[in-house]
Write a protein that holds these residues in place. Structure first.
Motif, PDB file in Angstrom:
ATOM      1  N   TYR A 151       0.820  -1.218   0.000  1.00  0.00           N
ATOM      2  CA  TYR A 151       0.000   0.000   0.000  1.00  0.00           C
ATOM      3  C   TYR A 151       0.852   1.266   0.000  1.00  0.00           C
ATOM      4  O   TYR A 151       0.318   2.370  -0.142  1.00  0.00           O
ATOM      5  CB  TYR A 151      -0.926   0.006   1.226  1.00  0.00           C
ATOM      6  CG  TYR A 151      -1.812  -1.204   1.292  1.00  0.00           C
ATOM      7  CD1 TYR A 151      -2.966  -1.293   0.517  1.00  0.00           C
ATOM      8  CD2 TYR A 151      -1.493  -2.279   2.121  1.00  0.00           C
ATOM      9  CE1 TYR A 151      -3.773  -2.416   0.560  1.00  0.00           C
ATOM     10  CE2 TYR A 151      -2.298  -3.414   2.180  1.00  0.00           C
ATOM     11  CZ  TYR A 151      -3.434  -3.475   1.396  1.00  0.00           C
ATOM     12  OH  TYR A 151      -4.235  -4.593   1.455  1.00  0.00           O
TER      13      TYR A 151
ATOM     14  N   HIS B 288      -3.060  10.729   1.185  1.00  0.00           N
ATOM     15  CA  HIS B 288      -4.421  10.332   1.542  1.00  0.00           C
ATOM     16  C   HIS B 288      -4.892   9.135   0.716  1.00  0.00           C
ATOM     17  O   HIS B 288      -5.674   8.312   1.193  1.00  0.00           O
ATOM     18  CB  HIS B 288      -5.362  11.525   1.335  1.00  0.00           C
ATOM     19  CG  HIS B 288      -6.718  11.314   1.938  1.00  0.00           C
ATOM     20  ND1 HIS B 288      -6.936  11.315   3.309  1.00  0.00           N
ATOM     21  CD2 HIS B 288      -7.927  11.059   1.372  1.00  0.00           C
ATOM     22  CE1 HIS B 288      -8.218  11.077   3.546  1.00  0.00           C
ATOM     23  NE2 HIS B 288      -8.832  10.924   2.388  1.00  0.00           N
TER      24      HIS B 288
ATOM     25  N   ILE C 275      -4.235   5.765   2.309  1.00  0.00           N
ATOM     26  CA  ILE C 275      -5.206   5.428   3.364  1.00  0.00           C
ATOM     27  C   ILE C 275      -6.504   4.923   2.736  1.00  0.00           C
ATOM     28  O   ILE C 275      -7.055   3.899   3.145  1.00  0.00           O
ATOM     29  CB  ILE C 275      -5.478   6.652   4.261  1.00  0.00           C
ATOM     30  CG1 ILE C 275      -4.174   7.092   4.946  1.00  0.00           C
ATOM     31  CG2 ILE C 275      -6.548   6.332   5.305  1.00  0.00           C
ATOM     32  CD1 ILE C 275      -4.278   8.399   5.699  1.00  0.00           C
ATOM     33  N   GLU C 276      -7.004   5.653   1.734  1.00  0.00           N
ATOM     34  CA  GLU C 276      -8.252   5.260   1.066  1.00  0.00           C
ATOM     35  C   GLU C 276      -8.108   3.889   0.413  1.00  0.00           C
ATOM     36  O   GLU C 276      -9.025   3.058   0.473  1.00  0.00           O
ATOM     37  CB  GLU C 276      -8.632   6.297   0.020  1.00  0.00           C
ATOM     38  CG  GLU C 276      -9.136   7.614   0.606  1.00  0.00           C
ATOM     39  CD  GLU C 276      -9.625   8.561  -0.469  1.00  0.00           C
ATOM     40  OE1 GLU C 276      -9.144   8.450  -1.615  1.00  0.00           O
ATOM     41  OE2 GLU C 276     -10.476   9.411  -0.164  1.00  0.00           O
TER      42      GLU C 276
ATOM     43  N   ILE D 127      -8.312   1.177   3.094  1.00  0.00           N
ATOM     44  CA  ILE D 127      -9.686   1.033   3.599  1.00  0.00           C
ATOM     45  C   ILE D 127     -10.556   0.279   2.596  1.00  0.00           C
ATOM     46  O   ILE D 127     -11.419  -0.516   2.978  1.00  0.00           O
ATOM     47  CB  ILE D 127     -10.291   2.416   3.929  1.00  0.00           C
ATOM     48  CG1 ILE D 127      -9.614   2.989   5.186  1.00  0.00           C
ATOM     49  CG2 ILE D 127     -11.796   2.326   4.147  1.00  0.00           C
ATOM     50  CD1 ILE D 127     -10.026   4.407   5.530  1.00  0.00           C
TER      51      ILE D 127
ATOM     52  N   VAL E 275      -0.173  -0.192   9.532  1.00  0.00           N
ATOM     53  CA  VAL E 275       0.016   1.017  10.341  1.00  0.00           C
ATOM     54  C   VAL E 275       1.482   1.165  10.746  1.00  0.00           C
ATOM     55  O   VAL E 275       2.056   2.262  10.673  1.00  0.00           O
ATOM     56  CB  VAL E 275      -0.896   0.999  11.588  1.00  0.00           C
ATOM     57  CG1 VAL E 275      -0.598   2.194  12.494  1.00  0.00           C
ATOM     58  CG2 VAL E 275      -2.355   1.016  11.162  1.00  0.00           C
TER      59      VAL E 275
ATOM     60  N   TYR F 283       3.323   2.260   7.698  1.00  0.00           N
ATOM     61  CA  TYR F 283       2.949   3.629   7.330  1.00  0.00           C
ATOM     62  C   TYR F 283       3.713   4.634   8.196  1.00  0.00           C
ATOM     63  O   TYR F 283       4.270   5.616   7.689  1.00  0.00           O
ATOM     64  CB  TYR F 283       1.442   3.819   7.500  1.00  0.00           C
ATOM     65  CG  TYR F 283       0.932   5.164   7.010  1.00  0.00           C
ATOM     66  CD1 TYR F 283       0.679   5.379   5.653  1.00  0.00           C
ATOM     67  CD2 TYR F 283       0.723   6.213   7.895  1.00  0.00           C
ATOM     68  CE1 TYR F 283       0.224   6.609   5.198  1.00  0.00           C
ATOM     69  CE2 TYR F 283       0.262   7.448   7.454  1.00  0.00           C
ATOM     70  CZ  TYR F 283       0.012   7.641   6.104  1.00  0.00           C
ATOM     71  OH  TYR F 283      -0.439   8.862   5.663  1.00  0.00           O
TER      72      TYR F 283
ATOM     73  N   ASP G  46      -6.588  12.327   9.718  1.00  0.00           N
ATOM     74  CA  ASP G  46      -6.666  11.918   8.317  1.00  0.00           C
ATOM     75  C   ASP G  46      -7.292  10.524   8.205  1.00  0.00           C
ATOM     76  O   ASP G  46      -8.178  10.272   7.380  1.00  0.00           O
ATOM     77  CB  ASP G  46      -5.262  11.925   7.718  1.00  0.00           C
ATOM     78  CG  ASP G  46      -5.275  12.051   6.198  1.00  0.00           C
ATOM     79  OD1 ASP G  46      -6.301  12.511   5.648  1.00  0.00           O
ATOM     80  OD2 ASP G  46      -4.254  11.703   5.572  1.00  0.00           O
ATOM     81  N   PHE G  47      -6.834   9.599   9.056  1.00  0.00           N
ATOM     82  CA  PHE G  47      -7.396   8.247   9.065  1.00  0.00           C
ATOM     83  C   PHE G  47      -8.862   8.260   9.505  1.00  0.00           C
ATOM     84  O   PHE G  47      -9.711   7.601   8.892  1.00  0.00           O
ATOM     85  CB  PHE G  47      -6.576   7.350  10.010  1.00  0.00           C
ATOM     86  CG  PHE G  47      -5.379   6.715   9.385  1.00  0.00           C
ATOM     87  CD1 PHE G  47      -5.477   5.513   8.702  1.00  0.00           C
ATOM     88  CD2 PHE G  47      -4.124   7.315   9.466  1.00  0.00           C
ATOM     89  CE1 PHE G  47      -4.372   4.907   8.119  1.00  0.00           C
ATOM     90  CE2 PHE G  47      -3.008   6.734   8.889  1.00  0.00           C
ATOM     91  CZ  PHE G  47      -3.133   5.534   8.211  1.00  0.00           C
TER      92      PHE G  47
ATOM     93  N   ILE H  43      -5.150   4.318  15.666  1.00  0.00           N
ATOM     94  CA  ILE H  43      -5.410   4.207  14.226  1.00  0.00           C
ATOM     95  C   ILE H  43      -5.745   2.760  13.850  1.00  0.00           C
ATOM     96  O   ILE H  43      -6.639   2.506  13.023  1.00  0.00           O
ATOM     97  CB  ILE H  43      -4.200   4.722  13.421  1.00  0.00           C
ATOM     98  CG1 ILE H  43      -4.069   6.237  13.612  1.00  0.00           C
ATOM     99  CG2 ILE H  43      -4.342   4.376  11.935  1.00  0.00           C
ATOM    100  CD1 ILE H  43      -2.811   6.838  13.010  1.00  0.00           C
TER     101      ILE H  43
ATOM    102  N   LEU I 188      -9.154   1.558  11.971  1.00  0.00           N
ATOM    103  CA  LEU I 188      -9.143   0.764  10.743  1.00  0.00           C
ATOM    104  C   LEU I 188      -9.852  -0.576  10.936  1.00  0.00           C
ATOM    105  O   LEU I 188     -10.614  -1.017  10.075  1.00  0.00           O
ATOM    106  CB  LEU I 188      -7.700   0.520  10.282  1.00  0.00           C
ATOM    107  CG  LEU I 188      -6.969   1.723   9.665  1.00  0.00           C
ATOM    108  CD1 LEU I 188      -5.543   1.339   9.300  1.00  0.00           C
ATOM    109  CD2 LEU I 188      -7.697   2.230   8.420  1.00  0.00           C
TER     110      LEU I 188
END
Length: 540
Positions: free
Chosen positions: A287, A330, A333-334, A337, A349, A352, A373-374, A416, A420
């Motif tokens: 990711y 961003h 993250i999207e 998800i 995480v 990241y 942001d998350f 976070i 998630l």
């Protein structure tokens, strides 16, 4: 079916008599060769691979019993008929040990020999038919084998089997897992129109490599267990895997992208879980990093090579101007998800945060920005699924409480991870509902089409508009059995009804429940019900 015959007899008159007194082709046989003793015959037999060997017992250089031992070892399917002028118990006893089909006394008439050959021919026919039935059964049950492999992998990881059990189960699945060194390779490929063909090609190509064993993980992911004799051979094995994947993905149109990660080599099977844990840490970088690579470097170095760490007092707050805000993305993250798995949350995480750099995450203000942001990405995603933002508030608290749970780097990461996990759990609940509806459609389709011989997993998957591999994974997980097991059980239940409540013949019942081959139907029925259709019908 032409049966191949080879004759070994040292007396020329007898050999010629047997060869010339029978019209072999007319009787359904092919006379493929002859020899005067076992020594001359043996290499010819290995080359011709006859179905039936007729040999004299008393010959110079190599007698019939010695020849039979060699042939039995190299060509176990070949049936052996021994001709002998000696009605002696010791010869007959030795012939029985060698599982000789017949022990015949000379002289023997053509009619008598043909009678015996006909009996042996029928045995061969039955054995070949059995082999074909088993071959077809294994092809039909290939999906079951993948499920067995998946369960086997879980047992290795959870250490529910002893070493002896692992080796034995592995052997039954065609895997020789006895080795001094092991490693794990995780691999994933991207979606595109030709994905299914590429998926199958990669799996097949890597499976043919020595010491590489594949296990499916979900819809588009594999785990490959690598074995080798030493570190040098392991490196060569890894390079072969890397080269094979690259060659296959580059030739597709449009190109398919891949991402892989290697664990650490381990010396014991019970340590495989440690190798997998390391591979999963690296795999979460799918990711964050570019694709078309297989990560091999240690996790602690993956982020640090791009994000030099600076020694800093943990309690010292940083100015936001000194933080690497450009590291935030961003879309990453999207993307997680939308496509990530709950088992990947922790590693994602951690990776990241590693990618952000140690200096950046020491800032409380920056951590608050990251956590927000998350949180906001999760809320937006859940609202698109039809959930209220209250779902996330109930599980993780609201934004007002955020400052209390991000006082340290570890607290921020745990918060976070919680956000998630809650988001992906909601996503999975929507998927389960959709899968429930989808499976109802699939089951209905099977109920209405089971009598069609060509019904297949691909056909049923197409009827509910998803890929065959995805359908297979969903079906086995939600139904507790594979597609072919379910289809076979539906057919067998209907067959039992017809056997008990109709006068239809077995062949007619086979055709009525989707089997054009009545022999294969009977074979399957006995496999499933532990009795033949005839025996089932006569049971009280």
């Amino acid at each position: 079916m032409m049966i191949k015959i080879f004759l070994v007899e040292d007396e020329i008159a007898i050999r010629k008599g047997i060869k010339n007194s029978i019209d072999w082709e007319k009787e359904g046989y092919e006379f493929v060769g002859e020899a005067g003793d076992g020594e001359l015959a043996y290499p010819m037999i290995l080359k011709m691979k006859p179905d039936i060997l007729i040999t004299d017992i008393k010959m110079p250089f190599m007698d019939g019993l010695q020849l039979s031992k060699l042939v039995r070892k190299e060509l176990p399917a070949t049936k052996i008929l021994i001709l002998s002028g000696y009605d002696e118990f010791e010869y007959a006893k030795e012939a029985i040990k060698l599982q000789v089909a017949e022990y015949l006394l000379k002289p023997i008439s053509s009619a008598k020999l043909l009678d015996v050959l006909a009996q042996v021919k029928e045995v061969i026919r039955q054995e070949q038919e059995e082999k074909e039935l088993i071959k077809k059964y294994r092809e039909d049950m290939k999906e079951n084998r993948e499920l067995e492999k998946e369960r086997f992998l879980n047992q290795i990881i959870t250490q529910n089997l002893s070493l002896a059990q692992i080796l034995e189960t592995g052997e039954s699945l065609g895997m020789d897992l006895s080795a001094p060194l092991y490693n794990i390779l995780l691999l994933k490929i991207t979606e595109n129109g030709g994905k299914q063909e590429t998926y199958a090609e990669i799996e097949s190509a890597l499976d043919t490599l020595s010491g590489v064993f594949s296990f499916r993980r979900g819809v588009d992911e594999w785990l490959f267990l690598l074995t080798a004799d030493d570190a040098e051979k392991m490196e060569r094995r890894i390079e072969s895997c890397r080269k094979t994947v690259r060659q296959i993905t580059e030739k597709t149109d449009p190109p398919v992208e891949y991402f892989g990660a290697l664990g650490n080599p381990v010396e014991r099977l019970r340590e495989i879980k440690n190798s997998l844990k390391e591979a999963e840490k690296k795999f979460a970088f799918q990711y964050l990093k570019k694709w078309n690579q297989i990560l091999e470097i240690p996790v602690r170095d993956v982020g640090s090579s791009e994000n030099p760490q600076t020694e800093k007092n943990e309690n010292e707050e940083l100015l936001i101007s000194s933080v690497q805000v450009d590291k935030l993305n961003h879309k990453i993250i999207e993307n997680f998800i939308h496509t990530g798995l709950r088992r990947e949350v922790s590693n994602f995480v951690d990776d990241y945060f590693m990618s952000l750099g140690e200096k950046s995450v020491q800032s409380l203000m920056f951590r608050q920005y990251v956590a927000m942001d998350f949180y906001l990405a999760a809320v937006a995603f859940l609202e698109r699924l039809g959930f209220s933002s209250k779902e996330l508030v109930e599980r993780c608290g609201d934004l007002k409480e955020m400052e209390q749970v991000i006082q340290t780097i570890e607290q921020t990461k745990e918060y976070i991870k919680k956000v998630l996990d809650a988001t992906l759990e909601c996503r999975e609940s929507v998927s389960r509902k959709r899968y429930s509806d989808l499976l109802k459609e699939a089951v209905s389709y099977i109920e209405h089409h089971y009598e069609e011989e060509d019904i297949s997993l691909n056909q049923v998957a197409a009827s509910v508009n998803i890929s065959p591999s995805h359908f297979s994974t969903i079906f086995s997980k939600e139904m507790g059995e594979t597609f072919i097991e379910y289809l076979t059980n539906v057919r067998m239940e209907r067959a039992k009804q017809l056997l008990r409540s109709s006068t239809m013949k077995t062949a007619e019942i086979a055709y009525a429940v989707g089997y054009k081959d009545a022999h294969y139907f009977s074979y399957l029925f006995k496999k499933v019900q532990k009795c033949t259709p005839r025996e089932f019908r006569t049971q009280v």
